[in-house]
Each structure stands twice: as C-alpha cells, then as structure tokens.
Design a protein around this motif. Sequence first.
Motif, PDB file in Angstrom:
ATOM      1  N   ASN A 314       0.838  -1.201   0.000  1.00  0.00           N
ATOM      2  CA  ASN A 314       0.000   0.000   0.000  1.00  0.00           C
ATOM      3  C   ASN A 314       0.873   1.251   0.000  1.00  0.00           C
ATOM      4  O   ASN A 314       0.625   2.208  -0.741  1.00  0.00           O
ATOM      5  N   LEU A 315       1.904   1.213   0.825  1.00  0.00           N
ATOM      6  CA  LEU A 315       2.795   2.361   0.983  1.00  0.00           C
ATOM      7  C   LEU A 315       3.446   2.758  -0.344  1.00  0.00           C
ATOM      8  O   LEU A 315       3.447   3.928  -0.738  1.00  0.00           O
ATOM      9  N   TRP A 316       3.979   1.754  -1.069  1.00  0.00           N
ATOM     10  CA  TRP A 316       4.733   2.063  -2.286  1.00  0.00           C
ATOM     11  C   TRP A 316       3.824   2.341  -3.477  1.00  0.00           C
ATOM     12  O   TRP A 316       4.189   3.105  -4.385  1.00  0.00           O
ATOM     13  N   PHE A 317       2.622   1.755  -3.504  1.00  0.00           N
ATOM     14  CA  PHE A 317       1.694   2.129  -4.563  1.00  0.00           C
ATOM     15  C   PHE A 317       1.317   3.600  -4.398  1.00  0.00           C
ATOM     16  O   PHE A 317       1.288   4.368  -5.371  1.00  0.00           O
ATOM     17  N   ARG A 318       1.050   4.003  -3.173  1.00  0.00           N
ATOM     18  CA  ARG A 318       0.716   5.400  -2.911  1.00  0.00           C
ATOM     19  C   ARG A 318       1.905   6.306  -3.154  1.00  0.00           C
ATOM     20  O   ARG A 318       1.745   7.464  -3.583  1.00  0.00           O
ATOM     21  N   GLN A 319       3.102   5.822  -2.894  1.00  0.00           N
ATOM     22  CA  GLN A 319       4.305   6.615  -3.176  1.00  0.00           C
ATOM     23  C   GLN A 319       4.363   6.963  -4.658  1.00  0.00           C
ATOM     24  O   GLN A 319       4.601   8.107  -5.035  1.00  0.00           O
ATOM     25  N   GLY A 320       4.132   5.966  -5.512  1.00  0.00           N
ATOM     26  CA  GLY A 320       4.148   6.218  -6.949  1.00  0.00           C
ATOM     27  C   GLY A 320       3.029   7.150  -7.366  1.00  0.00           C
ATOM     28  O   GLY A 320       3.225   8.039  -8.199  1.00  0.00           O
ATOM     29  N   TRP A 321       1.842   6.945  -6.788  1.00  0.00           N
ATOM     30  CA  TRP A 321       0.687   7.761  -7.149  1.00  0.00           C
ATOM     31  C   TRP A 321       0.894   9.217  -6.718  1.00  0.00           C
ATOM     32  O   TRP A 321       0.677  10.151  -7.489  1.00  0.00           O
ATOM     33  N   GLU A 322       1.291   9.428  -5.479  1.00  0.00           N
ATOM     34  CA  GLU A 322       1.321  10.768  -4.910  1.00  0.00           C
ATOM     35  C   GLU A 322       2.604  11.532  -5.218  1.00  0.00           C
ATOM     36  O   GLU A 322       2.570  12.742  -5.453  1.00  0.00           O
ATOM     37  N   LYS A 323       3.747  10.860  -5.235  1.00  0.00           N
ATOM     38  CA  LYS A 323       5.010  11.536  -5.533  1.00  0.00           C
ATOM     39  C   LYS A 323       5.219  11.666  -7.037  1.00  0.00           C
ATOM     40  O   LYS A 323       5.715  12.679  -7.519  1.00  0.00           O
ATOM     41  N   ASN A 324       4.883  10.607  -7.785  1.00  0.00           N
ATOM     42  CA  ASN A 324       4.911  10.621  -9.248  1.00  0.00           C
ATOM     43  C   ASN A 324       6.229  11.114  -9.827  1.00  0.00           C
ATOM     44  O   ASN A 324       6.253  11.906 -10.771  1.00  0.00           O
ATOM     45  N   LYS A 325       7.329  10.648  -9.271  1.00  0.00           N
ATOM     46  CA  LYS A 325       8.661  10.930  -9.797  1.00  0.00           C
ATOM     47  C   LYS A 325       9.432   9.622  -9.799  1.00  0.00           C
ATOM     48  O   LYS A 325       9.378   8.860  -8.830  1.00  0.00           O
ATOM     49  N   ALA A 326      10.178   9.371 -10.868  1.00  0.00           N
ATOM     50  CA  ALA A 326      10.884   8.102 -10.962  1.00  0.00           C
ATOM     51  C   ALA A 326      11.816   7.886  -9.771  1.00  0.00           C
ATOM     52  O   ALA A 326      11.895   6.789  -9.216  1.00  0.00           O
ATOM     53  N   TYR A 327      12.521   8.937  -9.348  1.00  0.00           N
ATOM     54  CA  TYR A 327      13.481   8.744  -8.251  1.00  0.00           C
ATOM     55  C   TYR A 327      12.790   8.504  -6.926  1.00  0.00           C
ATOM     56  O   TYR A 327      13.381   7.965  -5.989  1.00  0.00           O
ATOM     57  N   GLN A 328      11.504   8.862  -6.809  1.00  0.00           N
ATOM     58  CA  GLN A 328      10.777   8.589  -5.581  1.00  0.00           C
ATOM     59  C   GLN A 328      10.419   7.115  -5.455  1.00  0.00           C
ATOM     60  O   GLN A 328       9.927   6.682  -4.416  1.00  0.00           O
ATOM     61  N   CYS A 329      10.655   6.350  -6.508  1.00  0.00           N
ATOM     62  CA  CYS A 329      10.438   4.899  -6.457  1.00  0.00           C
ATOM     63  C   CYS A 329      11.751   4.152  -6.231  1.00  0.00           C
ATOM     64  O   CYS A 329      11.845   2.947  -6.496  1.00  0.00           O
ATOM     65  N   ASN A 330      12.758   4.847  -5.742  1.00  0.00           N
ATOM     66  CA  ASN A 330      14.059   4.226  -5.493  1.00  0.00           C
ATOM     67  C   ASN A 330      14.023   3.463  -4.171  1.00  0.00           C
ATOM     68  O   ASN A 330      14.474   3.940  -3.134  1.00  0.00           O
ATOM     69  N   THR A 331      13.468   2.271  -4.205  1.00  0.00           N
ATOM     70  CA  THR A 331      13.364   1.450  -2.994  1.00  0.00           C
ATOM     71  C   THR A 331      14.720   1.031  -2.448  1.00  0.00           C
ATOM     72  O   THR A 331      14.830   0.644  -1.285  1.00  0.00           O
ATOM     73  N   TRP A 332      15.748   1.112  -3.279  1.00  0.00           N
ATOM     74  CA  TRP A 332      17.090   0.661  -2.877  1.00  0.00           C
ATOM     75  C   TRP A 332      17.722   1.603  -1.858  1.00  0.00           C
ATOM     76  O   TRP A 332      18.690   1.238  -1.191  1.00  0.00           O
ATOM     77  N   LEU A 333      17.182   2.833  -1.723  1.00  0.00           N
ATOM     78  CA  LEU A 333      17.683   3.783  -0.736  1.00  0.00           C
ATOM     79  C   LEU A 333      16.713   3.942   0.434  1.00  0.00           C
ATOM     80  O   LEU A 333      16.980   4.710   1.350  1.00  0.00           O
ATOM     81  N   ALA A 334      15.590   3.244   0.387  1.00  0.00           N
ATOM     82  CA  ALA A 334      14.567   3.398   1.419  1.00  0.00           C
ATOM     83  C   ALA A 334      14.931   2.603   2.686  1.00  0.00           C
ATOM     84  O   ALA A 334      15.645   1.607   2.619  1.00  0.00           O
TER      85      ALA A 334
END
Length: 340
Positions: A314-334
């Motif tokens: 849920n957290l990461w789907f919303r991250q993509g929806w709300e942040k909508n930036k490719a670098y905001q999907c960088n799970t490798w730094l999360a």
Amino acid sequence: MGAIGVIGAVVGSVAALFVLLIIGTALLKSSSRSDTTTPVAIPTYEPSESGSDEPTPIWTPTRSQSDEPTQQEPTQQESDEPETPPTRQQQQPQVTVNTSLKNNTMYRAGSLPRLSCPAGNANIFNHSQLKALILKTGKCMDQAWGPILQRQGINFSPPNYAIAAKRGRGACGDYPSAGSMVPYYCPRNNTIYASTSAMARGNGNARGYGQIISWHGGIISMMAHEYGHHVQNITGIMNSWWRSTLDSSSQSGKLALSRRLELQATCFGGMWMRSVASSYPVNTSLRARLFWFYGQVGDYPGWPRDHGKPVNNNLWFRQGWEKNKAYQCNTWLAPASTTS
C-alpha cells in the motif's frame, strides 16, 4: 522486475520464488491499510548526474532466433502466443548510462505524462474483454514510459504479451504457477504472461484479484506492476538486482533484495495509474478502492517474504501515485522498515 500476490498462498508462495530464480538465471546469460496511510517520505534527494557506481553500457535485450527460448503451447483450447506490438519506436543510439540500483539513469526521468487512456466497461470475468483491455492499456504504458526513458538515452522497446484464458507455459515457467494466480514478466524474451481466469477468479486456494476488487482497475494496476518489471529490465536494474542476489550470502538477504525489486515495480505501477487517472478514469472513490486493494496484497505469515507486507505494498503504490517521480520509487535507498 515476479508480481504482487494475494491472500493465502498467492505471491509469497514457493512458486513465486521459483519464478524469480529462473528470471535471474535468464538475465545473466498485515492487515488492510486505510486511505490515510502516509506514503514513504524518502528518498527526497534529486538524483545526481553520476553516482558512486561506475556507469556501464545499458544492457540491450537481443531477439535473435538462436536466443529465443522454445515455448510450449498453452494448455487450453486456443493458443496465445506472445503478441508483439505492430510498431516499435526507433531505438536510440546506444549510450553510456548508469545501470546501478541506487543511482540508475532512469531516476532522472521525472514524472510520467498525463495520457488519455479510457478503459471503458470491460468485464474482468470475460476473457476476450479483459485481454483486449490489457493489450490496450499496455500500449498506453508504452506511450508513458517510452519517451521519458528515451530522453535519458535509454534504449526503449515495448514488452510482448501472452494472455491465456486459463493456463499456458512461457519462457520462465507455467502461468499461472501451481496454486498461484499471479502474472509474471519474463526478461528472457521481454514478455508479460497472464491468465485472465486466474487473475479474475483465482487458482486453487489463491484468491483472484477479481475476488478482492471487481473493478478492472485492480487487475490493470497489477499489469502496470508487471510493466514496471520491464522498465527495470531495460534500464539494467534487474541485472544489477540479480548480481546483488548472487553476491548475497544469506537467504534473508536475497529475500530483502527481492522485496525491494517488487515494491519498486509497485511504485512504478502507481505512477502509471496516476498518469491516466483523469481519462481511465480513476475518480476519488475508485482511487480509495485502489489504495485499499493494495493493503490486501503481499506477503503473509508462513510464506516466503519476497514481495513485501500488505502495508508496504500500500505504501509504495501510494508513493508512486502521490510523488509521481521516478526517483521517488528508489526502494534501494529506502529504510528497511518500508521494504519489509
């Protein structure tokens, strides 16, 4: 970069791990979450032009006859071979890009453009209607991802699709796997495989997406997740993930890497659903249903922890929806807590 799973033995199943191992080899040759969930707050950095990892030439998939795997026909009445889009965008000249996990060139791609991609009233329990919707929205995903990746010098080509009414066998294994209903992306031939009946109605003890949310946006968002694996593949992320997996000395370490790969694809799926929200459409009520849906899917106690807890899906789907930036999907730094 497998696919998200559902309650019971869905994505966290041993079969899902088996598919991940096959994919990697090919490359080298909870509880529900409410609508008030807070998306991941990091990473908040702007991606740099060069990372600590040495940039390497982008891996370009080959499609020569000799490299193409031999596939068995789907075990159903009709035969659903991978469907190649009729036209392909002209490939850009090969350039040197960063294919690392943490500072990949694709993180500079920014947001997906707002696109018109009306879904209509497709019935997910009707094979022909759902298959047509999957192929149609797949072309919309091409139109969204292709331009922003090409602007970063990344060679882009769309994936193929093999959509069976019941089941079949693809280059990375059976679809669906025994006791599972999830689709999968195979980097060996850049193909997304899916069974419409399994996704809609379930398979064995595995509940189908359609049994959780009957609106077609649930299944299409999952196909956007599979498309996210294609993005990971053509940008080199998937190769880098597999090298890191081989270097990991523990099973827990390998599973942690798998979760970051899967949750990143979920984040990419959220970006795409946001990009077509006004035309699909995804109104406020349907958006809330999507967010709820992603609080129902993921790893469950007793099964391999390879895709992430429902709360983190849920957290990461919303991250993509709300942040909508490719670098905001960088799970490798999360933080590890957001990818558990």
